[in-house]
Scaffold this motif. Structure first.
Motif, PDB file in Angstrom:
ATOM      1  N   VAL A   1      32.939  71.954 -27.175  1.00  0.00           N
ATOM      2  CA  VAL A   1      33.020  70.578 -27.657  1.00  0.00           C
ATOM      3  C   VAL A   1      32.492  70.532 -29.088  1.00  0.00           C
ATOM      4  O   VAL A   1      31.332  70.896 -29.347  1.00  0.00           O
ATOM      5  CB  VAL A   1      32.191  69.632 -26.764  1.00  0.00           C
ATOM      6  CG1 VAL A   1      32.440  68.180 -27.154  1.00  0.00           C
ATOM      7  CG2 VAL A   1      32.536  69.845 -25.292  1.00  0.00           C
TER       8      VAL A   1
ATOM      9  N   ALA B   1      30.610  63.347 -28.330  1.00  0.00           N
ATOM     10  CA  ALA B   1      30.839  64.705 -27.831  1.00  0.00           C
ATOM     11  C   ALA B   1      30.205  64.889 -26.449  1.00  0.00           C
ATOM     12  O   ALA B   1      30.819  65.475 -25.543  1.00  0.00           O
ATOM     13  CB  ALA B   1      30.274  65.725 -28.811  1.00  0.00           C
TER      14      ALA B   1
ATOM     15  N   GLY C   1      32.456  65.614 -23.253  1.00  0.00           N
ATOM     16  CA  GLY C   1      32.249  66.859 -22.527  1.00  0.00           C
ATOM     17  C   GLY C   1      31.950  66.618 -21.057  1.00  0.00           C
ATOM     18  O   GLY C   1      32.488  67.298 -20.177  1.00  0.00           O
TER      19      GLY C   1
ATOM     20  N   TYR D   1      28.332  73.060 -26.926  1.00  0.00           N
ATOM     21  CA  TYR D   1      28.470  71.959 -27.879  1.00  0.00           C
ATOM     22  C   TYR D   1      28.181  72.482 -29.283  1.00  0.00           C
ATOM     23  O   TYR D   1      27.194  73.193 -29.500  1.00  0.00           O
ATOM     24  CB  TYR D   1      27.501  70.825 -27.527  1.00  0.00           C
ATOM     25  CG  TYR D   1      27.859  70.126 -26.232  1.00  0.00           C
ATOM     26  CD1 TYR D   1      28.650  68.982 -26.227  1.00  0.00           C
ATOM     27  CD2 TYR D   1      27.412  70.626 -25.012  1.00  0.00           C
ATOM     28  CE1 TYR D   1      28.987  68.347 -25.041  1.00  0.00           C
ATOM     29  CE2 TYR D   1      27.753  69.995 -23.814  1.00  0.00           C
ATOM     30  CZ  TYR D   1      28.534  68.864 -23.846  1.00  0.00           C
ATOM     31  OH  TYR D   1      28.878  68.239 -22.671  1.00  0.00           O
TER      32      TYR D   1
END
Length: 229
Positions: free
Chosen positions: A145, A194, A198, A213
């Motif tokens: 991500v 994000a 995710g 991430y």
């Protein structure tokens, strides 16, 4: 279904054997491309594309026409976010300049809009494989991500990776608020998107997947370390 007089028809599949079976029973979908969850699915090639093919912009070009044209673009997975975000940025500029709804735009705005329409036309022709990880074990896949921000917009994108293959799953973007924020704050806002994106993808896949991430912001990275500690 037959006993209740429901005539089942128009079955579509990317499986050759199943397509042959539907043709045998005369319930096969005759169209090469069908709609699936707001996207167009080319059954033979097993590819997805945007169903939204907006009509040419009518003249004169006004703020109302731009909003109408933009609203006709349906991109639920954010596959062409780099293009669609530019339409939102232009609308934000028009609002900031207090442009009236039905006043023809000046030459500067019309040139910007013409460039955006050309990009949308190209994006509408792009196709994306429906199968994210072809011929590989999904359990071996990892999610990545990415979060990023600029003074004008911020957002995140989720990719699935397995072996030497990777595919875009979904992305989401936001136009930066009119009230100016610092770059670190925008980066943190992107990180929030994000994290939510995710989590949504992991829950949707319904199996354990390693998720990574990524951010180029030291503020975001430092904050995540403090939280983990």
């Amino acid at each position: 279904m037959s006993s209740s007089k429901f005539n089942l028809r128009a079955w579509a599949s990317n499986s050759p054997s199943l397509r042959a079976l539907t043709e045998q029973y005369k319930v096969a979908e005759t169209k090469e491309t069908v709609k699936v969850l707001g996207l167009c699915w080319n059954v033979g090639l097993d590819e997805l594309s945007l169903c939204s093919k907006p009509e040419p912009v009518r003249t004169p070009v006004t703020k109302r026409e731009i909003l109408c044209y933009t609203s006709s673009i349906f991109d639920p997975l954010g596959l062409v976010t780099p293009v669609t975000i530019t339409t939102k940025l232009l609308l934000q500029e028009l609002w900031q300049d207090n442009v009236s709804w039905d006043i023809e735009l000046n030459d500067t705005y019309q040139l910007k809009w013409a460039s955006i329409v050309a990009d949308i036309s190209i994006a509408s022709q792009q196709c994306f494989p429906r199968q994210c990880i072809p011929k590989l074990d999904p359990s071996a896949a990892t999610l990545h991500v990415f979060a990023d921000a600029s003074p004008k917009a911020y957002g995140a994108a989720v990719y699935i990776h397995c072996g030497n293959h990777s595919s875009l799953l979904i992305s989401k973007s936001r136009v930066a608020p009119v009230k100016q924020h610092t770059q670190p704050r925008l980066e943190l806002m992107a990180a929030v998107i994000a994290a939510r994106l995710g989590s949504f993808v992991v829950n949707s896949l319904n199996h354990t997947t390693d998720t990574f991430y990524w951010s180029d912001s030291q503020i975001v990275l430092s904050g995540s370390k403090v939280r983990r500690a």
